[in-house]
Scaffold this active site. Structure first.
Site, short mmCIF file in Angstrom:
data_model
loop_
_atom_site.label_atom_id
_atom_site.label_comp_id
_atom_site.label_asym_id
_atom_site.label_seq_id
_atom_site.Cartn_x
_atom_site.Cartn_y
_atom_site.Cartn_z
N LYS A 199 -10.36 0.12 -1.73
CA LYS A 199 -10.39 -0.24 -0.31
C LYS A 199 -11.70 0.20 0.35
O LYS A 199 -12.10 1.36 0.24
CB LYS A 199 -9.20 0.40 0.39
CG LYS A 199 -9.04 0.06 1.87
CD LYS A 199 -7.80 0.78 2.40
CE LYS A 199 -7.54 0.49 3.87
NZ LYS A 199 -6.39 1.28 4.37
N GLU A 244 0.85 -1.19 0.00
CA GLU A 244 0.00 0.00 0.00
C GLU A 244 0.89 1.25 0.00
O GLU A 244 1.96 1.26 0.61
CB GLU A 244 -0.88 -0.01 1.26
CG GLU A 244 -1.88 1.13 1.33
CD GLU A 244 -2.67 1.11 2.63
OE1 GLU A 244 -3.83 1.54 2.61
OE2 GLU A 244 -2.14 0.67 3.67
N CYS A 296 -4.62 -3.63 3.46
CA CYS A 296 -4.24 -3.20 4.80
C CYS A 296 -5.30 -3.41 5.89
O CYS A 296 -5.49 -4.53 6.38
CB CYS A 296 -3.78 -1.74 4.77
SG CYS A 296 -2.80 -1.25 6.21
#
Length: 269
Positions: A113, A43, A156
């Site tokens: 995300k 990321e 993440c």
């Protein structure tokens, strides 16, 4: 699906797009030299700085990142995951976007995300990802590939939401990506156990490229880019310096673990 070498790249990205892309290219070349056919970048691989600076440069970062990923995939003849970079939207915010590119330069999958990191940590750091990032509204995809297996995307903070990975495993994922910029404070206690848990409970390989070290101001990340097998065994760990974690993704091992521990077939709810 065949047996192949995968690489989880570990970077210390900074608020300098070109410097980061040079670092990423060097590490991709290193991974390729060690036999990797699947290379995963963390990321924020292209830019890691203040959110206001990321917003100001988001258009350039987005265009440069996508072009870079396609160029690297074709040059090194590898499949590449760009684990997260900003793609502007009309609201003035941006999607934190992961992009998977095949060796011909074609996009296999794209994911925005969905879980945003809005947290006050005891070390004094406050994170408000939602202040600049628009949450994705689509379930993460699984990209089917003939040679590398079925590849499931996430980014993440998603790793704390096991239902997302259960969905990916139900969709047939063999490999789960968790590209991250995990904070140093949370990473020391949670990173390894979360990665292993997602692998064990879904009987999948997990490839988790990571950011490490100090990036700007008080922003420190944990490192330990990791590849874990479906039993939860850590196959490779990049430690706390920039580098590459390399391991074999083996379909025989995948089948063996799923046969020995068929927990997904025993689900009641």
């Amino acid at each position: 699906m065949k047996s192949y070498i995968a690489a989880a790249i570990q970077m210390t990205s900074v608020p300098d797009l070109q410097k980061n892309l040079v670092q990423a290219e060097e590490l991709i070349e290193l991974a390729k030299g060690r036999g990797a056919e699947l290379v995963c970048l963390p990321e924020n691989f292209a830019f890691m700085g203040e959110e206001k600076d990321k917003i100001a440069q988001a258009e350039v970062i987005a265009q440069s990142s996508e072009k870079f990923l396609k160029t690297m995939a074709q040059r090194f003849q590898v499949t590449i995951l760009g684990g997260g970079f900003p793609v502007p939207v009309s609201t003035g915010k941006f999607y934190n976007t992961a992009l998977l590119i095949d060796p011909s330069g074609q996009a296999l999958a794209r994911y925005e995300k969905v879980h945003l990191f809005d947290v006050n940590l005891p070390d004094g750091n406050t994170y408000r990802e939602s202040s600049t990032v628009m949450a994705g509204n689509r379930i993460p995809p699984v990209a089917p590939t003939k040679e590398l297996g079925n590849l499931g995307l996430s980014v993440c903070y998603d790793v704390r939401f096991p239902e997302l990975y259960r969905h990916l495993s139900q969709m047939g994922a063999d490999v789960l990506f968790v590209p991250a910029a995990f904070t140093a404070y949370t990473g020391k206690d949670h990173w390894q156990v979360l990665i292993q848990a997602r692998a064990i409970e879904n009987t999948c390989y997990v490839i988790a490229p990571a950011q490490t070290g100090n990036h700007y101001g008080m922003r420190h990340t944990h490192g330990h880019a990791t590849i874990v097998d479906p039993w939860g065994t850590i196959l490779a760990d990049a430690g706390d310096k920039p580098g590459v974690a390399i391991a074999e993704i083996n379909p025989i091992r995948l089948e063996q673990v799923r046969r020995q521990m068929p927990s997904l077939q025993h689900r009641v709810f």
